[in-house]
Design an enzyme around this catalytic site. Structure first.
Site, PDB file in Angstrom:
ATOM      1  N   PRO A  60     102.155 -32.120  74.252  1.00  0.00           N
ATOM      2  CA  PRO A  60     102.198 -31.226  75.405  1.00  0.00           C
ATOM      3  C   PRO A  60     102.895 -31.867  76.604  1.00  0.00           C
ATOM      4  O   PRO A  60     102.737 -33.054  76.859  1.00  0.00           O
ATOM      5  CB  PRO A  60     100.722 -30.948  75.710  1.00  0.00           C
ATOM      6  N   HIS A  61     103.676 -31.053  77.291  1.00  0.00           N
ATOM      7  CA  HIS A  61     104.379 -31.496  78.492  1.00  0.00           C
ATOM      8  C   HIS A  61     104.644 -30.266  79.346  1.00  0.00           C
ATOM      9  O   HIS A  61     104.513 -29.137  78.884  1.00  0.00           O
ATOM     10  CB  HIS A  61     105.675 -32.228  78.129  1.00  0.00           C
ATOM     11  N   GLY A  62     105.026 -30.480  80.578  1.00  0.00           N
ATOM     12  CA  GLY A  62     105.203 -29.376  81.513  1.00  0.00           C
ATOM     13  C   GLY A  62     106.476 -28.574  81.288  1.00  0.00           C
ATOM     14  O   GLY A  62     107.365 -28.974  80.532  1.00  0.00           O
TER      15      GLY A  62
END
Length: 148
Positions: A60-62
């Site tokens: 997960p990342h922005g």
């Protein structure tokens, strides 16, 4: 970028992607890598497209718009022994992740990090070692080549 012991959580029992994404994001916040709004952007990214990468990992990342919330590059790692299903309701195939990498990068540094993690984790035996690791030091040792 050096892995920090305080950014690694082992033997977690989260049950949903949202729970583990919040946890991995909070580690990035606590380490001073990102502002808290970045965690919301990580959840938003997951709604747009799954961050499940195969071989029992999720990264997960922005969103691209969240770059303004990144202060410095960082990686958090959350090990969930029982795994979390990242599949959506309309998918028949289970997408089980046992190792979750939360990532934030300054000036697209995260792209290099993503590539190195993907290469390392393309060997499922490496993922098994991470999933079975008993200490943060062991995780750091295993991922030494990725963060060098």
């Amino acid at each position: 970028m050096e892995l920090q012991k305080d950014m690694i959580l082992l033997n977690q029992t989260d049950a949903t992607p949202e729970e583990v994404i919040k946890k991995s994001g909070q580690l990035l916040v606590d380490a001073g890598c990102v502002e808290s709004a970045y965690v919301d952007a990580m959840l938003e990214r997951e709604k747009m497209v799954s961050t499940y990468m195969g071989n029992f990992i999720a990264i997960p990342h922005g969103t691209d718009e969240a770059k303004e919330y990144v202060k410095e590059s960082g990686i958090s790692i959350v090990q969930v022994s029982k795994g979390i299903d990242f599949s959506t309701a309309d998918e028949k195939e289970e997408k089980l992740a046992t190792v979750i990498f939360g990532i934030a990068g300054v000036n697209n540094e995260h792209l290099d990090i993503l590539q190195k993690i993907a290469v390392f984790c393309s060997d499922v035996q490496n993922v098994v070692k991470l999933a079975d690791a008993d200490s943060a030091e062991e995780v750091i040792s295993l991922l030494g080549e990725v963060t060098a």
